[in-house]
Design a protein around this motif. Structure first.
Motif, PDB file in Angstrom:
ATOM      1  N   ALA A  63       7.304  -5.219 -11.539  1.00 56.41           N
ATOM      2  CA  ALA A  63       6.996  -6.226 -12.567  1.00 56.41           C
ATOM      3  C   ALA A  63       7.835  -7.488 -12.336  1.00 56.41           C
ATOM      4  N   LYS A  64       9.115  -7.294 -12.049  1.00 56.07           N
ATOM      5  CA  LYS A  64      10.021  -8.437 -11.920  1.00 56.07           C
ATOM      6  C   LYS A  64       9.662  -9.342 -10.734  1.00 56.07           C
ATOM      7  N   TYR A  65       9.289  -8.729  -9.603  1.00 54.54           N
ATOM      8  CA  TYR A  65       9.055  -9.527  -8.392  1.00 54.54           C
ATOM      9  C   TYR A  65       7.566  -9.782  -8.123  1.00 54.54           C
ATOM     10  N   GLY A  66       6.712  -9.320  -9.053  1.00 55.29           N
ATOM     11  CA  GLY A  66       5.277  -9.595  -8.897  1.00 55.29           C
ATOM     12  C   GLY A  66       4.655  -8.902  -7.701  1.00 55.29           C
ATOM     13  N   CYS A  67       5.135  -7.698  -7.424  1.00 51.18           N
ATOM     14  CA  CYS A  67       4.568  -6.933  -6.299  1.00 51.18           C
ATOM     15  C   CYS A  67       3.231  -6.334  -6.714  1.00 51.18           C
ATOM     16  N   LYS A  68       2.292  -6.300  -5.789  1.00 51.26           N
ATOM     17  CA  LYS A  68       1.002  -5.649  -6.069  1.00 51.26           C
ATOM     18  C   LYS A  68       1.047  -4.262  -5.438  1.00 51.26           C
ATOM     19  N   LEU A  69       1.152  -3.253  -6.289  1.00 55.78           N
ATOM     20  CA  LEU A  69       1.266  -1.883  -5.798  1.00 55.78           C
ATOM     21  C   LEU A  69      -0.132  -1.274  -5.709  1.00 55.78           C
ATOM     22  N   LEU A  70      -0.556  -0.962  -4.495  1.00 58.09           N
ATOM     23  CA  LEU A  70      -1.901  -0.424  -4.296  1.00 58.09           C
ATOM     24  C   LEU A  70      -1.792   1.043  -3.873  1.00 58.09           C
ATOM     25  N   PRO A  71      -2.260   1.976  -4.691  1.00 57.83           N
ATOM     26  CA  PRO A  71      -2.049   3.385  -4.369  1.00 57.83           C
ATOM     27  C   PRO A  71      -2.933   3.911  -3.233  1.00 57.83           C
ATOM     28  N   VAL A  72      -2.296   4.516  -2.240  1.00 57.64           N
ATOM     29  CA  VAL A  72      -3.007   5.086  -1.087  1.00 57.64           C
ATOM     30  C   VAL A  72      -3.408   6.538  -1.357  1.00 57.64           C
ATOM     31  N   ASP A  73      -2.574   7.253  -2.069  1.00 54.14           N
ATOM     32  CA  ASP A  73      -2.873   8.646  -2.396  1.00 54.14           C
ATOM     33  C   ASP A  73      -4.296   8.690  -2.933  1.00 54.14           C
ATOM     34  N   SER A  74      -5.143   9.576  -2.405  1.00 56.83           N
ATOM     35  CA  SER A  74      -6.574   9.499  -2.733  1.00 56.83           C
ATOM     36  C   SER A  74      -6.825   9.648  -4.237  1.00 56.83           C
ATOM     37  N   GLU A  75      -6.022  10.505  -4.897  1.00 55.65           N
ATOM     38  CA  GLU A  75      -6.226  10.725  -6.342  1.00 55.65           C
ATOM     39  C   GLU A  75      -5.891   9.455  -7.125  1.00 55.65           C
ATOM     40  N   ALA A 133       0.888  -1.162   0.000  1.00 54.93           N
ATOM     41  CA  ALA A 133       0.000   0.000   0.000  1.00 54.93           C
ATOM     42  C   ALA A 133       0.923   1.207   0.000  1.00 54.93           C
ATOM     43  N   PHE A 134       0.801   1.960  -1.070  1.00 49.92           N
ATOM     44  CA  PHE A 134       1.858   2.875  -1.418  1.00 49.92           C
ATOM     45  C   PHE A 134       1.436   4.324  -1.188  1.00 49.92           C
ATOM     46  N   ALA A 135       1.954   4.922  -0.093  1.00 52.06           N
ATOM     47  CA  ALA A 135       1.668   6.352   0.165  1.00 52.06           C
ATOM     48  C   ALA A 135       2.879   7.201  -0.172  1.00 52.06           C
ATOM     49  N   ASN A 136       4.051   6.621  -0.055  1.00 53.60           N
ATOM     50  CA  ASN A 136       5.327   7.330  -0.155  1.00 53.60           C
ATOM     51  C   ASN A 136       5.628   7.754  -1.608  1.00 53.60           C
ATOM     52  N   LYS A 137       4.894   8.811  -2.050  1.00 58.86           N
ATOM     53  CA  LYS A 137       4.953   9.197  -3.471  1.00 58.86           C
ATOM     54  C   LYS A 137       6.344   9.625  -3.904  1.00 58.86           C
ATOM     55  N   GLU A 138       7.137  10.180  -2.965  1.00 60.26           N
ATOM     56  CA  GLU A 138       8.469  10.665  -3.334  1.00 60.26           C
ATOM     57  C   GLU A 138       9.332   9.548  -3.909  1.00 60.26           C
ATOM     58  N   THR A 139       9.110   8.316  -3.461  1.00 63.52           N
ATOM     59  CA  THR A 139       9.867   7.176  -3.986  1.00 63.52           C
ATOM     60  C   THR A 139       9.579   6.974  -5.470  1.00 63.52           C
ATOM     61  N   LEU A 140       8.309   7.035  -5.834  1.00 63.11           N
ATOM     62  CA  LEU A 140       7.959   6.811  -7.242  1.00 63.11           C
ATOM     63  C   LEU A 140       8.409   7.987  -8.108  1.00 63.11           C
ATOM     64  N   VAL A 141       8.344   9.193  -7.553  1.00 66.45           N
ATOM     65  CA  VAL A 141       8.794  10.372  -8.303  1.00 66.45           C
ATOM     66  C   VAL A 141      10.283  10.223  -8.640  1.00 66.45           C
ATOM     67  N   CYS A 142      11.068   9.795  -7.657  1.00 66.25           N
ATOM     68  CA  CYS A 142      12.531   9.729  -7.851  1.00 66.25           C
ATOM     69  C   CYS A 142      12.969   8.449  -8.560  1.00 66.25           C
ATOM     70  N   PRO A 178      -9.339   5.501   1.012  1.00 68.28           N
ATOM     71  CA  PRO A 178      -8.320   4.833   0.169  1.00 68.28           C
ATOM     72  C   PRO A 178      -7.439   3.850   0.936  1.00 68.28           C
ATOM     73  N   ILE A 179      -7.147   4.161   2.205  1.00 67.03           N
ATOM     74  CA  ILE A 179      -6.329   3.216   2.977  1.00 67.03           C
ATOM     75  C   ILE A 179      -7.110   1.903   3.154  1.00 67.03           C
ATOM     76  N   GLY A 180      -8.389   2.025   3.483  1.00 69.65           N
ATOM     77  CA  GLY A 180      -9.233   0.829   3.665  1.00 69.65           C
ATOM     78  C   GLY A 180      -9.339   0.027   2.366  1.00 69.65           C
ATOM     79  N   TYR A 181      -9.402   0.749   1.244  1.00 67.23           N
ATOM     80  CA  TYR A 181      -9.453   0.061  -0.060  1.00 67.23           C
ATOM     81  C   TYR A 181      -8.206  -0.809  -0.230  1.00 67.23           C
ATOM     82  N   CYS A 182      -7.054  -0.215   0.100  1.00 63.60           N
ATOM     83  CA  CYS A 182      -5.782  -0.956  -0.064  1.00 63.60           C
ATOM     84  C   CYS A 182      -5.679  -2.109   0.933  1.00 63.60           C
TER      85      CYS A 182
END
Ligand code: NAP
Length: 393
Positions: free
Chosen positions: A142-154, A123-132, A271-275
């Motif tokens: 993709a390689k490790y089959g992680c399920k990335l679930l976005p927490v950011d409401s947008e 459950a991914f809130a730490n947007k700065e990681t994806l930006v950088c 959104p947190i509950g969704y994730c």
């Protein structure tokens, strides 16, 4: 009937705004969860309270100087205590089914990547990681089959209405923005705003850094970049729309003219509950949306003249490679300097603009390049902050 096993989860950044709201949801049915690890930076008191409530296997305090205090605070519990950045990564790597990446800033990068590498639900809130680290992170997902679930409401809203099988039929993503606390202020008025005023978001109650990012609208630039990586969409197909009531959390427009949106009260527990419940849904304590009481939903075009960070985000995206790191790292330095009352509100954009202009933008070939760029951008931004602080005296 067979009893289901409690679900193993880890909450990184548990003492923050997103982390605490995640814990609020978990505490409503604690028997459903086995908390593997909690982590904080230096808030021993809150982490200890959370540890007493949830009895995790492990608590990690990232600031090593707080280790003894942390150990003392949970001495009555039979749990492991660890400290330091490496320990946060180890917490992310522990066997669990779901990890909240709720640390703020690029400090969350190593643990977010570590969780992704385990192929977990993140459950991914730490947007700065994806930006950088967008391309590196998405490769890893993709390689490790992680399920990335976005927490950011947008992004969570888009995720709920984004049909990946019709990607080529998507005309654009529309990211909504409340406009922040200074939406109706002039540039002259903004110039004298204090951290307290900038931190008072009209709709959301969030951590200090993202609240300032919402006031400068840098948050939207970070979100456009985040969406471009997350949904693999070119940034010219991602628009920003100011919607002060924050009821429509974002939209996807398809080529036939259909626009699909997700609506809800502005409460991060949705959104947190969704994730947390994905792929199911769970009840949350968020107030039900009452559109009759809202009466009016309004929309405005964003104003890049008044909020130049919007342009800077676009420019960073256009340049690509290490440019988003320059944007993000200088912004982290500038926001902290503003929070510390060392520079003015409009100086934030000056620091970021100068850092972007200074560059250099080089191919993002790996984490070593990311680290070097982050370090150099911070050093440049620190110098710029010092100049601006001197001019204020
Ligand atoms: N708040 C929201 O509503 C919201 C909405 C959308 C997205 N987000 C994103 O979610 C992330 C977290 O935001 P937030 O508002 O929850 O932030 P926050 O309230 O400031 O909390 C940040 C968390 O990260 C920890 N932390 C800070 N620096 C750290 C470091 N160097 N090493 C390890 N841990 C560290 C903090 O620990 P201490 O408490 O000990 O300092 C805290 O647990 C951000 O990326 C933000 O953009 C937040």
């Amino acid at each position: 009937m067979q009893k289901t096993q409690p679900r193993p989860i880890t909450i990184l950044g548990s003492t923050g705004s997103v982390g605490s709201q995640t814990i609020d949801l978990v505490m409503r049915a604690p028997e459903n969860y086995h908390v593997v690890a909690l982590s904080a930076f230096r808030n021993v008191k809150r982490l200890s309270e959370q540890a007493h409530a949830l009895k995790p296997d492990l608590v990690v305090i990232a600031d090593e100087s707080k280790y003894a205090e942390m150990k003392d605070a949970v001495a009555d519990l039979k749990i492991e205590v660890a400290a330091g950045e490496k320990a946060v990564v180890e917490a992310a790597e522990r066997e669990s089914d779901w990890v909240l990446a709720g640390i703020v800033g690029i400090a969350g990068l190593p643990s977010t990547l570590a969780a992704a590498k385990q192929g977990k639900k993140v459950a991914f809130a730490n947007k700065e990681t994806l930006v950088c680290a967008g391309p590196l992170m998405m490769d890893m997902v993709a390689k490790y089959g992680c399920k990335l679930l976005p927490v950011d409401s947008e992004h969570n809203a888009i995720y709920q209405v984004f049909n990946a099988t019709q990607r080529d039929k998507i005309r654009r993503l529309i990211i909504t923005a409340s406009g922040g606390p200074f939406r109706t202020k002039t540039r002259e008025e903004m110039a004298v705003m204090t951290p307290e005023q900038a931190g008072k978001h009209p709709v959301w109650k969030m951590g200090a850094k993202i609240s300032i990012d919402s006031a400068t609208l840098m948050n939207k630039s970070l979100e456009v970049i985040e969406a471009a990586f997350l949904f693999e969409m070119p940034s010219d197909k991602i628009d920003v729309l100011v919607h002060p009531q924050s009821v429509i959390h974002s939209m996807v427009e398809y080529v036939d003219g259909s626009v699909l949106a997700q609506l809800g009260t502005p409460d991060m527990r949705i959104p947190i509950g969704y994730c947390l419940a994905w792929p199911e849904r769970m009840e949350t304590p968020a107030p039900q949306l009452d559109l009759i009481a809202k009466a009016q939903l309004t929309f405005e075009a964003p104003d890049p003249e008044k909020f130049p960070t919007l342009r800077m985000g676009r420019e960073a995206m256009r340049l690509g490679q290490t440019a988003p790191i320059l944007l993000n790292s200088s912004n982290e330095v500038a926001v902290q300097a503003f929070l510390d009352n060392r520079i003015g509100f409009l100086d934030i954009e000056k620091v970021v603009g100068a850092t972007l202009e200074h560059g250099p933008v080089v191919p993002l070939t790996g984490l070593d390049v990311l680290e070097e760029t982050d370090k150099a951008a911070r050093a440049f931004a620190v110098e710029k902050v010092a100049q601006l602080a001197a001019q204020r005296k």
